[in-house]
Write a protein that holds these residues in place. Structure first.
Motif, PDB file in Angstrom:
ATOM      1  N   GLN A  73      15.478 -56.657 -17.806  1.00 37.09           N
ATOM      2  CA  GLN A  73      16.162 -55.528 -17.672  1.00 37.09           C
ATOM      3  C   GLN A  73      15.365 -54.500 -16.824  1.00 37.09           C
ATOM      4  O   GLN A  73      15.834 -54.095 -15.490  1.00 37.09           O
ATOM      5  CB  GLN A  73      16.739 -55.113 -18.661  1.00 37.09           C
ATOM      6  CG  GLN A  73      17.477 -55.824 -19.752  1.00 37.09           C
ATOM      7  CD  GLN A  73      16.801 -56.693 -20.818  1.00 37.09           C
ATOM      8  OE1 GLN A  73      15.618 -56.972 -20.504  1.00 37.09           O
ATOM      9  NE2 GLN A  73      17.532 -57.186 -21.741  1.00 37.09           N
ATOM     10  N   PRO A  74      14.443 -54.117 -16.866  1.00 36.56           N
ATOM     11  CA  PRO A  74      13.774 -53.233 -16.090  1.00 36.56           C
ATOM     12  C   PRO A  74      13.281 -53.820 -14.870  1.00 36.56           C
ATOM     13  O   PRO A  74      12.992 -53.154 -13.741  1.00 36.56           O
ATOM     14  CB  PRO A  74      12.332 -52.703 -16.869  1.00 36.56           C
ATOM     15  CG  PRO A  74      12.291 -53.764 -18.093  1.00 36.56           C
ATOM     16  CD  PRO A  74      13.540 -54.377 -18.205  1.00 36.56           C
ATOM     17  N   ALA A  75      12.904 -54.986 -15.018  1.00 34.72           N
ATOM     18  CA  ALA A  75      12.543 -55.845 -13.574  1.00 34.72           C
ATOM     19  C   ALA A  75      13.721 -55.745 -12.472  1.00 34.72           C
ATOM     20  O   ALA A  75      13.379 -55.706 -11.395  1.00 34.72           O
ATOM     21  CB  ALA A  75      12.155 -57.114 -13.886  1.00 34.72           C
ATOM     22  N   SER A  76      14.997 -55.957 -13.041  1.00 33.46           N
ATOM     23  CA  SER A  76      15.992 -55.890 -12.178  1.00 33.46           C
ATOM     24  C   SER A  76      16.297 -54.509 -11.385  1.00 33.46           C
ATOM     25  O   SER A  76      16.404 -54.374 -10.306  1.00 33.46           O
ATOM     26  CB  SER A  76      17.380 -56.309 -12.911  1.00 33.46           C
ATOM     27  OG  SER A  76      17.746 -55.080 -14.012  1.00 33.46           O
ATOM     28  N   VAL A  77      15.601 -53.526 -12.172  1.00 30.98           N
ATOM     29  CA  VAL A  77      15.767 -52.241 -11.608  1.00 30.98           C
ATOM     30  C   VAL A  77      14.633 -51.955 -10.671  1.00 30.98           C
ATOM     31  O   VAL A  77      14.711 -51.553  -9.173  1.00 30.98           O
ATOM     32  CB  VAL A  77      15.621 -51.075 -12.490  1.00 30.98           C
ATOM     33  CG1 VAL A  77      15.397 -49.634 -12.020  1.00 30.98           C
ATOM     34  CG2 VAL A  77      16.803 -51.261 -13.671  1.00 30.98           C
ATOM     35  N   ILE A  78      13.592 -52.629 -10.700  1.00 37.46           N
ATOM     36  CA  ILE A  78      12.193 -52.560  -9.938  1.00 37.46           C
ATOM     37  C   ILE A  78      12.858 -53.491  -8.638  1.00 37.46           C
ATOM     38  O   ILE A  78      12.350 -52.798  -7.565  1.00 37.46           O
ATOM     39  CB  ILE A  78      11.083 -53.123 -10.444  1.00 37.46           C
ATOM     40  CG1 ILE A  78      10.713 -52.175 -11.721  1.00 37.46           C
ATOM     41  CG2 ILE A  78      10.183 -53.540  -9.334  1.00 37.46           C
ATOM     42  CD1 ILE A  78       9.428 -52.683 -12.405  1.00 37.46           C
ATOM     43  N   LEU A  79      13.312 -54.471  -8.780  1.00 33.10           N
ATOM     44  CA  LEU A  79      13.577 -55.185  -7.500  1.00 33.10           C
ATOM     45  C   LEU A  79      14.589 -54.643  -6.731  1.00 33.10           C
ATOM     46  O   LEU A  79      14.597 -54.395  -5.605  1.00 33.10           O
ATOM     47  CB  LEU A  79      14.311 -56.531  -8.028  1.00 33.10           C
ATOM     48  CG  LEU A  79      13.096 -57.603  -8.603  1.00 33.10           C
ATOM     49  CD1 LEU A  79      14.132 -58.771  -8.913  1.00 33.10           C
ATOM     50  CD2 LEU A  79      11.919 -57.952  -7.981  1.00 33.10           C
ATOM     51  N   ALA A  80      15.532 -53.796  -7.283  1.00 34.17           N
ATOM     52  CA  ALA A  80      16.611 -53.083  -6.547  1.00 34.17           C
ATOM     53  C   ALA A  80      16.097 -52.034  -5.698  1.00 34.17           C
ATOM     54  O   ALA A  80      16.500 -51.669  -4.811  1.00 34.17           O
ATOM     55  CB  ALA A  80      17.773 -52.707  -7.492  1.00 34.17           C
ATOM     56  N   GLN A  81      15.188 -51.190  -6.416  1.00 32.36           N
ATOM     57  CA  GLN A  81      14.466 -49.940  -5.841  1.00 32.36           C
ATOM     58  C   GLN A  81      13.494 -50.435  -4.812  1.00 32.36           C
ATOM     59  O   GLN A  81      13.234 -49.531  -3.711  1.00 32.36           O
ATOM     60  CB  GLN A  81      14.036 -49.151  -6.999  1.00 32.36           C
ATOM     61  CG  GLN A  81      15.004 -48.663  -7.854  1.00 32.36           C
ATOM     62  CD  GLN A  81      14.466 -47.518  -9.018  1.00 32.36           C
ATOM     63  OE1 GLN A  81      13.137 -47.460  -9.280  1.00 32.36           O
ATOM     64  NE2 GLN A  81      15.393 -46.934  -9.948  1.00 32.36           N
ATOM     65  N   ALA A  82      12.782 -51.481  -5.131  1.00 31.42           N
ATOM     66  CA  ALA A  82      11.888 -51.891  -4.221  1.00 31.42           C
ATOM     67  C   ALA A  82      12.625 -52.482  -2.854  1.00 31.42           C
ATOM     68  O   ALA A  82      12.356 -51.680  -1.589  1.00 31.42           O
ATOM     69  CB  ALA A  82      11.154 -52.962  -4.546  1.00 31.42           C
ATOM     70  N   ALA A  83      13.737 -53.023  -2.951  1.00 31.51           N
ATOM     71  CA  ALA A  83      14.431 -53.439  -1.709  1.00 31.51           C
ATOM     72  C   ALA A  83      14.893 -52.104  -0.893  1.00 31.51           C
ATOM     73  O   ALA A  83      15.025 -52.023   0.183  1.00 31.51           O
ATOM     74  CB  ALA A  83      15.725 -54.366  -2.073  1.00 31.51           C
TER      75      ALA A  83
END
Length: 337
Positions: free
Chosen positions: A185-195
């Motif tokens: 769940q937090p990993a999905s946020v990190i991937l989106a914000q990194a992109a």
């Protein structure tokens, strides 16, 4: 938690359908990953006649619950409570998942071997035993291997919606590999914000990241190239995995993750151990606990499961099975070993 429960229920239904003398009834309680609620849930199950505990799913609750099951002499097999504190000093508590040290060490070894000279950053949750434990062993092994860790960022349960500071820190430090010992769940946020900030290191996760491709509303293209250490791939071609994935999809309308597979393997491991115990009928919980603990801790009891072949256990409660490294390509896992 739901995935582990669903996987365990599929195994129970299959076992009971065999019509043998060993039949199971699965009762589930939601501990909400909270230690106090976990202990309350355990006592409710005990009051309802539970003889064996599968759980807890998370380490924080698992540490509290396993202390109670050890005191009460109730055999316990956790699908995914990976902290060593869940099993430490408890001869009746075992894991189906990799322990945190194994995940941290295995991840560091793979990165050291396959990303020579990489600058590595870590983002982990410091109020979670699972994340903290994997981070600790990863950093220790990385330092022993001479790896360069250029940045470490933390977050908590209450701050897992904004990772701009941590990602900027990793990017400014020049990290080209970002290790994420966290849940999907937090990993999905990190991937989106990194992109969104055009930061594209190699993201490397552990078993808690499994499930991100099936997460509702998640753009799977954001996970392209993500690597993770996990014991299970729903894309595997062996017959047992194909049958499990098909059945899980039919029942729940989604692809099972490693938590579901671990729950499934828990029930079959208990079943196969019970088949080898003489005088099983009529045993009370304490006697059953002793018999199962001796069987699992023998070092010779082996189980083939969805998450490993010839799985054995140490007396410490840790499982012995080979980790797998996968990479996400075109929305699916491919073997990266």
């Amino acid at each position: 938690g739901k995935a582990a429960m669903n996987g365990a229920q599929i195994a129970v239904d299959e076992i009971n359908a065999l019509g043998g003398p060993i039949q199971f009834e699965l009762q589930a309680e939601d501990d909400q990953a909270d230690p106090e609620l976990g202990v309350n849930a355990y006592h409710k199950l005990l009051d309802d006649g539970a003889q064996i505990i599968v759980g807890s799913v998370t380490s924080g609750s698992g540490i509290a619950v396993s202390a109670e099951t050890y005191k009460d002499r109730v055999f316990t097999l956790t699908p995914s409570g990976s902290s060593v504190d869940v099993i430490s000093g408890k001869d009746n508590v075992f894991q189906v998942c990799f322990s945190d040290p194994n995940q941290g060490t295995g991840s560091a070894d793979y990165i050291a071997e396959n990303f020579s000279g990489a600058k590595v950053a870590v983002i982990y949750r410091n109020d979670d035993a699972y994340s903290q434990g994997i981070r600790d062993t990863f950093v220790a092994e990385a330092e022993a291997k001479g790896m360069s860790i250029v940045y470490q960022g933390t977050f908590t349960k209450d701050t897992q919606t904004d990772f701009s500071v941590q990602l900027a820190g990793a990017q400014n430090a020049g990290a080209d590999v970002l290790f994420l010992p966290i849940y999907y769940q937090p990993a999905s946020v990190i991937l989106a914000q990194a992109a969104a900030m055009s930061y594209a290191p190699t993201f490397f996760g552990v078993d808690g990241m499994d499930g991100i491709l099936a997460m509702e509303g998640f753009d799977t293209s954001l996970a392209e190239g993500v690597m993770l250490l996990t014991p299970f791939s729903a894309d595997a071609e062996d017959e047992r995995t194909r049958n499990f994935v098909k059945k899980y999809n039919e029942l729940h309308g989604e692809t099972p993750n490693q938590f579901a597979a671990d729950g499934y393997d828990c029930m079959y491991a208990i079943y196969e151990a019970c088949l080898e115990i003489e005088g099983l009928a009529g045993m009370d919980s304490a006697a059953l606990c002793d018999a199962l603990s001796a069987k699992f801790g023998s070092g010779t009891f082996k189980v083939d499961g969805l998450t490993g072949k010839d799985m054995t256990w140490k007396k410490t409660g840790e499982i012995d099975k080979a980790p797998l490294i996968f990479k996400v390509e075109n929305g699916a896992y491919v073997d990266a070993q």
